[in-house]
Enzyme design. Sequence first.
Site, mmCIF file in Angstrom:
data_model
loop_
_atom_site.group_PDB
_atom_site.id
_atom_site.type_symbol
_atom_site.label_atom_id
_atom_site.label_comp_id
_atom_site.label_asym_id
_atom_site.label_seq_id
_atom_site.Cartn_x
_atom_site.Cartn_y
_atom_site.Cartn_z
ATOM 1 N N PHE A 152 -0.129 10.888 8.007
ATOM 2 C CA PHE A 152 -0.595 9.528 8.270
ATOM 3 C C PHE A 152 -1.987 9.416 7.653
ATOM 4 C CE2 PHE A 152 -2.224 5.827 10.326
ATOM 5 C CZ PHE A 152 -1.116 4.992 10.319
ATOM 6 N N VAL A 153 -2.115 8.545 6.663
ATOM 7 C CA VAL A 153 -3.363 8.467 5.906
ATOM 8 C C VAL A 153 -4.088 7.154 6.156
ATOM 9 C CG1 VAL A 153 -2.634 10.034 4.062
ATOM 10 C CG2 VAL A 153 -2.073 7.603 3.891
ATOM 11 N N ASP B 264 -5.005 1.526 7.351
ATOM 12 C CA ASP B 264 -5.736 1.602 8.618
ATOM 13 C C ASP B 264 -5.043 2.505 9.616
ATOM 14 O OD1 ASP B 264 -3.500 -0.280 9.097
ATOM 15 O OD2 ASP B 264 -4.435 -0.500 11.059
ATOM 16 N N ASP C 276 6.978 3.800 3.332
ATOM 17 C CA ASP C 276 7.225 4.839 4.342
ATOM 18 C C ASP C 276 8.705 4.788 4.710
ATOM 19 O OD1 ASP C 276 6.991 6.709 6.330
ATOM 20 O OD2 ASP C 276 5.854 5.458 7.708
ATOM 21 N N ARG D 82 -10.119 0.928 6.958
ATOM 22 C CA ARG D 82 -9.641 0.318 5.710
ATOM 23 C C ARG D 82 -10.711 0.389 4.624
ATOM 24 N NH1 ARG D 82 -4.817 -2.326 6.917
ATOM 25 N NH2 ARG D 82 -4.738 -3.449 8.884
ATOM 26 N N LYS E 72 5.870 8.014 0.628
ATOM 27 C CA LYS E 72 6.164 9.238 1.375
ATOM 28 C C LYS E 72 7.615 9.593 1.077
ATOM 29 C CE LYS E 72 3.030 8.216 5.231
ATOM 30 N NZ LYS E 72 2.926 7.955 6.669
ATOM 31 N N ASP F 1 0.821 -1.210 0.000
ATOM 32 C CA ASP F 1 0.000 0.000 0.000
ATOM 33 C C ASP F 1 0.851 1.253 0.000
ATOM 34 O OD1 ASP F 1 0.969 -0.470 2.552
ATOM 35 O OD2 ASP F 1 -0.959 -0.320 3.565
HETATM 36 P P1 IMP Z 1 7.457 1.016 6.291
HETATM 37 O O1 IMP Z 1 7.861 -0.365 6.638
HETATM 38 O O2 IMP Z 1 7.844 2.049 7.298
HETATM 39 O O3 IMP Z 1 7.819 1.436 4.856
HETATM 40 O O4 IMP Z 1 5.889 1.073 6.391
HETATM 41 C C1 IMP Z 1 5.114 0.488 5.476
HETATM 42 C C2 IMP Z 1 3.864 -0.036 6.124
HETATM 43 O O5 IMP Z 1 3.421 0.780 7.217
HETATM 44 C C3 IMP Z 1 2.783 0.006 5.100
HETATM 45 O O6 IMP Z 1 2.658 -1.240 4.452
HETATM 46 C C4 IMP Z 1 1.562 0.381 5.892
HETATM 47 O O7 IMP Z 1 0.898 -0.790 6.290
HETATM 48 C C5 IMP Z 1 2.072 1.112 7.088
HETATM 49 N N1 IMP Z 1 1.957 2.578 6.902
HETATM 50 C C6 IMP Z 1 2.932 3.463 6.606
HETATM 51 N N2 IMP Z 1 2.456 4.713 6.510
HETATM 52 C C7 IMP Z 1 1.130 4.625 6.734
HETATM 53 C C8 IMP Z 1 0.061 5.585 6.763
HETATM 54 O O8 IMP Z 1 0.218 6.787 6.522
HETATM 55 N N3 IMP Z 1 -1.173 5.084 7.038
HETATM 56 C C9 IMP Z 1 -1.415 3.772 7.291
HETATM 57 N N4 IMP Z 1 -0.447 2.840 7.286
HETATM 58 C C10 IMP Z 1 0.814 3.264 7.002
HETATM 59 MG MG MG Z 2 1.103 -2.641 5.026
#
Ligand code: IMP
Ligand code: MG
Length: 192
Positions: A157-158, A164, A108, A170, A136, A105
């Site tokens: 944060f979306v 979610d 981040d 969701r 992001k 999705d």
């Molecule tokens: P990362 O491992 O930090 O890149 O985060 C990725 C995961 O964190 C995504 O697959 C999402 O499930 C969750 N995530 C990151 N940012 C958001 C947000 O803004 N809203 C909701 N879930 C997020």
């Molecule tokens: Mg995820």
Amino acid sequence: MQQDIDRILISSRRIADRVGELAAELAREYAPPGREQSCDLTIVAILSGSLIFLADLIRRLPMRMRIALVTVSSYPGASTESRGARLFEQITADVAGRDVLIVDDILDTGGTLRAVRAELARRQPRSIRTCVLLRKPAKAPPDVPADFVGFDIDNYFVVGYGLDYDGLYRNLPDIAVLRPELYTSGPGGGRA
Ligand code: IMP
Ligand code: MG
């Protein structure tokens, strides 16, 4: 649920248009005209956030494919800060010699994609690429590139369209930002 939303960042209409464009890009990459049948693609989708994106995307792809699901969590409970990715189930798909596309999705901190990518790379696939609906850019690390990106967004944060907050929202059709007072994760919550 609607009254919890501060504002809509990306409407369901814009999402649908962009998913169509992404599907066209992917089809050009993996299944050029006339070669849809020889495609040997495995999509590895990261649950639960990519659930709706996956369902919409794959129905717009014309080629043969296999789908594998992996459950990863990096935001335990009411948190808007990533705490490092944890794979909940080992990936069982046989991807040796195949093209793999990881679908998530949102990119981040990159912890999630890094963990899944490393796990898949050990199985000697022919190629590994990644497709995310959202990115992001403020935090996206250079060692985990996304090859296909729906939208770059600012550091909000979306929720919605599969994403979610504390397991909720969701099912919102749009991608939205919640009212700030609803984020309860303490310092950093709501600003992330
Ligand atoms: P990362 O491992 O930090 O890149 O985060 C990725 C995961 O964190 C995504 O697959 C999402 O499930 C969750 N995530 C990151 N940012 C958001 C947000 O803004 N809203 C909701 N879930 C997020
Ligand atoms: Mg995820």
